[in-house]
Design a protein around this motif. Structure first.
Motif, mmCIF file in Angstrom:
data_model
loop_
_atom_site.group_PDB
_atom_site.id
_atom_site.type_symbol
_atom_site.label_atom_id
_atom_site.label_comp_id
_atom_site.label_asym_id
_atom_site.label_seq_id
_atom_site.Cartn_x
_atom_site.Cartn_y
_atom_site.Cartn_z
ATOM 1 N N GLN A 213 21.907 -24.000 5.887
ATOM 2 C CA GLN A 213 21.066 -25.031 6.489
ATOM 3 C C GLN A 213 21.439 -25.268 7.949
ATOM 4 O OE1 GLN A 213 21.251 -28.533 4.027
ATOM 5 N NE2 GLN A 213 20.537 -27.465 2.194
ATOM 6 N N TYR B 119 20.218 -25.696 12.975
ATOM 7 C CA TYR B 119 19.094 -25.852 12.058
ATOM 8 C C TYR B 119 18.706 -24.472 11.551
ATOM 9 C CZ TYR B 119 15.617 -24.034 15.410
ATOM 10 O OH TYR B 119 14.880 -23.234 16.250
ATOM 11 N N HIS B 120 17.785 -24.444 10.636
ATOM 12 C CA HIS B 120 17.419 -23.218 9.933
ATOM 13 C C HIS B 120 16.013 -22.811 10.350
ATOM 14 C CE1 HIS B 120 16.586 -20.408 6.844
ATOM 15 N NE2 HIS B 120 17.553 -20.766 6.035
#
Length: 256
Positions: free
Chosen positions: A166, A230-231
């Motif tokens: 994540q 972030y992903h």
């Protein structure tokens, strides 16, 4: 830098972004990049649209950076978005001399959007195929030098849904060329027997970082540039799922 056309999932991800003019790169932050396309100091929609169209064309046709630069530079120069100029920050009202278009900035735009689009496209494929290939293996890119933390993540083998990804799904910073390889159950077993991989998520150490744009103190994982924890693609997928749930709820509610 030869790229080759990106997979369709990556191109769809990029083309779905809405234009969001901004003065500072922090005006669009973290996973907001999944939904919006922005370039710092590109405050005119026509200029921002030209840049987005050029990036989309580069992604679709597999243009090298040189091709991308030669095509876009005269367009931006004609519109006056080139070199240095005095620009008013719409948030603070301050007028500052800033860098608009330049070869260095175009290179950053090209590389950043190419890598994040590819990462998001790969994540879409991972979701479709994780039943047979449920693991991700952290890999280093072809950079001459690597951040020490990124080197320490080389060979980490974890399920695709592990929380580690994540915040650590690459790219993990400006210029980061790290990537992940999707691995089948059988290959994962071989890699584990070989002892060449780690199946334990590392402890995530963080540092405090002040976002001077907002004044907020944020917690950033060590080894990851601020705003990159972030992903790529994950929030877009979640947004689509939320819209589907809302549409189903409205349909069911209306049909009662």
């Amino acid at each position: 830098m030869a790229a080759g056309p990106v997979p369709q999932e990556a191109l769809d991800y990029f083309r779905a972004k809405a234009l969001q003019p901004g003065f500072d790169y922090r005006d669009v932050w973290r996973d907001e990049y999944d939904l919006m396309f922005t370039v710092a100091k590109a405050l005119r929609y026509d200029v921002l649209s030209d840049i987005r169209d050029a990036v989309a064309e580069a992604l679709a046709e597999g243009q090298t950076f040189r091709d991308f630069q030669q095509s876009l530079t005269p367009v931006l120069q004609k519109k006056g978005w080139w070199g240095k100029d005095d620009v008013r920050d719409p948030v603070t009202g301050e007028v500052r001399e800033v860098q608009l278009g330049s070869p260095h900035r175009l290179r950053t735009i090209y590389r950043t959007n190419l890598r994040t689009a590819r990462a998001a496209g790969q994540w879409e494929r991972v979701q479709r195929t994780k039943r047979t290939h449920p693991y991700l293996l952290y890999q280093l890119g072809p950079s001459q030098e690597h951040r020490p933390e990124h080197q320490s993540w080389l060979g980490i083998l974890l399920p695709a849904d592990d929380p580690f990804w994540q915040s650590h799904y690459p790219p993990n910073g400006w210029g980061c060329k790290c990537w992940v390889r999707q691995v089948s159950r059988r290959e994962a077993e071989r890699l584990i027997r070989s002892g060449r991989v780690s199946t334990v998520a590392p402890q995530i150490r963080t540092r405090a970082w002040v976002n001077k744009r907002t004044g907020e103190v944020e917690t950033v994982p060590q080894g990851i540039d601020p705003g990159w924890d972030y992903h790529p693609g994950a929030s877009r997928r979640q947004a689509i799922a939320d819209k589907a749930d809302q549409a189903e709820a409205r349909f069911n509610g209306g049909g009662g």
